[in-house]
Structure formats: C-alpha cells, structure tokens
Design an enzyme around this catalytic site. Structure first.
Site, PDB file in Angstrom:
ATOM      1  CE  LYS A  33      14.410   1.277   4.253  1.00 19.96           C
ATOM      2  NZ  LYS A  33      15.298   0.117   4.164  1.00 19.96           N
ATOM      3  CG  HIS A  77      -4.885  -5.220 -14.628  1.00 20.26           C
ATOM      4  ND1 HIS A  77      -5.028  -6.552 -14.934  1.00 20.26           N
ATOM      5  CD2 HIS A  77      -6.031  -4.620 -15.071  1.00 20.26           C
ATOM      6  CE1 HIS A  77      -6.176  -6.752 -15.563  1.00 20.26           C
ATOM      7  NE2 HIS A  77      -6.814  -5.595 -15.633  1.00 20.26           N
ATOM      8  CD  GLU A 131       8.070  -4.755   5.765  1.00 16.84           C
ATOM      9  OE1 GLU A 131       8.847  -5.282   4.965  1.00 16.84           O
ATOM     10  OE2 GLU A 131       8.455  -4.002   6.681  1.00 16.84           O
ATOM     11  CB  SER A 178      17.400   1.025   8.688  1.00  9.03           C
ATOM     12  OG  SER A 178      18.689   0.547   8.374  1.00  9.03           O
TER      13      SER A 178
END
Ligand code: ARG
Length: 474
Positions: A297, A170, A304, A291
């Site tokens: 970043k 979970h 992704e 970024s």
C-alpha cells in the site's frame, strides 16, 4: 475546564480592575469561563499592540495625552510584545481578553500613564481593528500560498502540454484532453480564488479606530493618522457600522471556502488517479503513507485529509454567518465568537495550500497510463460524429445516431472504434471512407480542438506561456 463546575461553587473573585467600578463582586467562575476569550484571542496580540501604538502616537500628536506619557506607553507596549514573543507574558483569564491583558501588563510596567491609552477608544473599535489587521494579513498569506500552488500546476502543465488523457463528464470517459489542459483548469480556478482575496482585502482596508464604543468620540482624534499608520486606505465612515460588522471576515471565509472547495476537488482526483485501477499519477513518498499490514500500500493520506479538512473552512463560514445573522446594531458579545472560526479556517487553508503545493510539485504523471486510458471508452466518438458532419454532409443529429450505432457495434465485438474495419463501418453508413481513421486516434482528436480555451496542445502551450509570464516563472 476541568470537571463539572457548579455556579458559585468557588468564592467570587474581586471586581474587575478595568471595568469594576460599579461592581461589588467579581464574576462567577463559570461566568469567567464563558466570558473569557484570552485562550484564543491571544493570537491577536501583535495586532493589538501595533494598533495601540498607533493610537498612542495619535493621542500625543493631537495633544490628547502628553508626549512623555505616549512615549512611555509606546515603549511599554514594545516590552509587552517582547514578553509575548518569549513566552514570558503572564496571560490571565480573569482579565478576559487580549486587550485587557495587554493593558494590565502595561500598567504593571509603566504605572498610571497606562491608564491614558484607552482615551478616545473602546474595546469595540479595538477588537475591530485588531481583527481587520489579522484577516488582512491572512488575505496576503492566501494570495502567496495560492500563487505557489498555481506555479506548481503550471509546471505540471508545461511538462505534459500534449499528453493525451481521458476527459470526463459524469466520471465517464467523454473526450480526450491533455494533461496540461487539465492542470491549467486548476490554474484558472486558483486565479479567481486569488482575485477574491485581493478584492476582499481592498474592501476591508478601512480603519475602524476612532469609532470608540459605537458613537465616535468627543476627543479631537485624528483618524486619518491612525489609518495611515496601520496601512489602511482611510478611516471607516460610520462608527456604528465600524464596531458592529464582521463582513470583512465573512468575505475572507467565503473566499477561503471557495478556494478550499477547489482544493478538495483536486484532492479527490488525486485519490482516484493514484489507485491501481487508474495509475494516472504516483504521489511521492513525502505525501503518502504505508499500511502496517499490507506492504504494497501507498495511501494518499495527505490528499484524503485535504479532501476532508477543507470542509472545516465551510463549517467556520457557516458558524460566523450564524453568529452574525439577526444581531441588532451595534456590538454584541456574540461577536467574540468570530475568532475561533476565523483562526481555524485560516490555519486549515494555509496548511491545505502548502500540502497541495507539495503534492502537485512532487507528483509523477504516467504518460503511458494516461494515453492508454485516453483511448478507452470510445472517447473519440464525438470526433467520428463531427467527421460525418464535415466529410459526409450529415446533419449532426443523424451523425450522432450513426456514431451511436457504430459504438454499439464495437461494443458487441469487444473492440474500440479505431479497430472496426471499414467495411463494417460502411455497413452502418455508406458515406464513411478510410479518411475517418485519422480522427479516431486520440492525438488527432486533441489536436483538432483548437478553439480558444480548447485542449489542442498549441492552445494549452499558449496558456502555459501566458501564466508563466504572469507568475514570473523562468
Ligand atoms: N473580547 C471582546 C471581543 O472579542 C472584545 C470586545 C469587548 N467589548 C465589550 N464591550 N465587551 O469581542
């Protein structure tokens, strides 16, 4: 297509040279646009020429065409192949598809003998054999790509076979496991994925050539000869089935979808694990981006994109199922719509496997971050309950309840289970002794899970050794 086209806006071209005998006029321009597949089925050129060469050789061996015609056809097809290789080949949309483009060019090169190539054959068995050859190659490529990724996971597991980390259910901390165990979970998934491609390949490895349009042919063809020449195990046994099914492609796509689903799960884990909140892994510069506004970043773009892109493969699978569903026997032009989904899925899968292999090979796990996280979330609560069963003789249900009370106590005190003092524990259950602290540490917890397939480092090392041998790793 450029701009809106209106039916019959352009003058009708001449009738098709391949099948236009009974046609006075050529197709409408829009008809040509919807009908032509050459824009994408040119990817079958190599398979088409290979199959045609095998067919021509068989026509000569059986005396259906003369040796000299077959030789001219075979040579001419090699010229066509090299023209396609160099980009010199003049692809023509008015010739619809790769089959007619190749044959038309062959006729330009060798003259009327080219017209004999299509004896005892139809584009229906031709496209069926081309597609099988193409998908068969993709099964082999997938097996190789998956094997490379499995090796990358095994190498990670080998390095961190005994590094504790939290195991989740979970997405909540459940019990400590080891990094190696988690990596090896993907090796098992990928092994099954590989097996699915091997199985699908074995089943599809029958040659449809000779089925002709749908009913077989009256010419004395040698189907065993073409099957063997193209590396098939045997010819297909039913001509209707041969030209009308694409289940071989669906099996490939189904295997690809399942494999892609596995990759997307690890991609998601990488996205989570590389956050500042987790810091389980650092992805290398090669697989991340910065970024333009936030200098700190390091975005896991490859992970992704993998997570997202792999959905395309399932989309392709659904698309082909939708094409095939409800089609009556035998061939229908609907089936021309099989190709783009297959090509896109194969490209996406191979790109995904390569990217994932690179990311897994490069990623650095933080042993310290994994260990720190492994101890949080009362991850050894099950060990405590098991200890109460083993050492204090409690039934598991009661042990579960006692442990729950201890967890609540620790939570109220803002500490973890090993930080509770013995007196406080004995206040909850008098049978608890100092020995309990041994099982509350994560290292002992993982070491105790020695059941076959469990997370104990020795067990993980066994699996790593088994797979290193199976995957020919040094
Ligand atoms: N381009 C066609 C396809 O991909 C080849 C087969 C055409 N056969 C036919 N009878 N029109 O399906």
């Amino acid at each position: 297509m450029t701009g809106p086209a209106t039916p019959s806006a352009r003058p009708a071209p001449a009738a098709n040279a391949m099948w236009g005998g009974r046609f006075a006029a050529g197709p409408d321009a829009i008809m040509q646009a919807i009908n032509a597949s050459i824009g994408f089925d040119r990817r079958l050129a190599e398979q088409d020429i290979r199959a045609s060469r095998a067919h021509a050789a068989m026509l000569a061996a059986t005396g259906i065409v003369t040796d000299s015609d077959a030789a001219a056809i075979g040579e001419g097809l090699l010229t066509v192949l090299s023209e396609i290789g160099t980009g010199a080949f003049p692809f023509r949309a008015d010739l619809e598809d790769i089959h007619m483009n190749v044959e038309a060019r062959l006729a330009e090169l060798i003259g009327p003998a080219a017209g004999r190539l299509h004896t005892a054959r139809s584009r229906n068995d031709q496209v069926a054999v081309d597609a099988r050859l193409w998908v068969r190659d993709q099964c082999d490529a997938a097996v190789d790509g998956i094997t490379a990724l499995m090796r990358a996971f095994v190498a990670q597991a080998d390095a961190g076979a005994d590094w504790p980390m939290p195991g989740f259910t979970h997405m909540q901390v459940a019990q400590p496991v080891t990094w190696g165990h988690h990596m090896m979970a993907y090796v098992e998934m990928l092994a099954r994925d590989r097996g699915r491609f091997v199985d699908a390949r074995r089943r599809m490895n029958e040659c449809p050539l000779g089925a002709a349009a749908l009913a077989g042919t009256s010419f004395p063809v040698d189907r065993d000869m073409t099957a063997a020449a193209l590396g098939f195990d045997r010819p297909t046994a039913n001509s209707l089935d041969s030209v009308s099914d694409r289940d071989f492609a669906l099996e490939y796509l189904a295997a690809a979808s399942i494999c892609a689903m596995h990759l997307s799960r690890f991609a998601e884990e990488l996205v989570i694990w590389s956050t500042a909140q987790f810091r389980f892994v650092t992805l290398s510069d090669r697989w991340t981006t910065g970024s333009s506004i936030m200098p700190q970043k390091r975005n896991p773009d490859a992970a992704e994109l993998l997570r997202a892109k792999l959905g395309r493969i399932l989309g392709a699978t659904v698309a082909l199922f939708t094409v095939m569903k409800g089609l009556p026997l035998t061939y229908s032009k609907d089936m021309q719509e099989d190709k783009e989904p297959i090509f896109d899925a194969a490209d996406t899968l191979m790109l995904g496997l390569a990217a994932m292999t690179g990311m897994v090979g490069d990623m650095q796990a933080s042993r310290a971050a994994l260990a720190a996280a492994a101890a949080t979330g009362f991850s050894t609560a099950t060990d405590l309950a098991d200890w109460l069963v083993r050492e204090a003789g409690l039934p598991f249900r009661q042990a579960h309840h006692v442990t729950g009370t201890l967890v609540a106590l620790a939570e109220a005190r803002g500490c973890d289970l090993p930080e509770l003092d013995l007196a406080a524990m004995q206040g909850v259950h008098p049978g608890i002794t100092a020995g309990v602290f041994e099982v509350l540490g994560v290292a002992n917890s993982v070491a105790s899970r020695r059941s076959y397939g469990g997370t104990a480092p020795d067990r993980v090392r066994e699996q790593v050794a088994r797979w290193k041998a199976a995957l020919d790793m040094a």
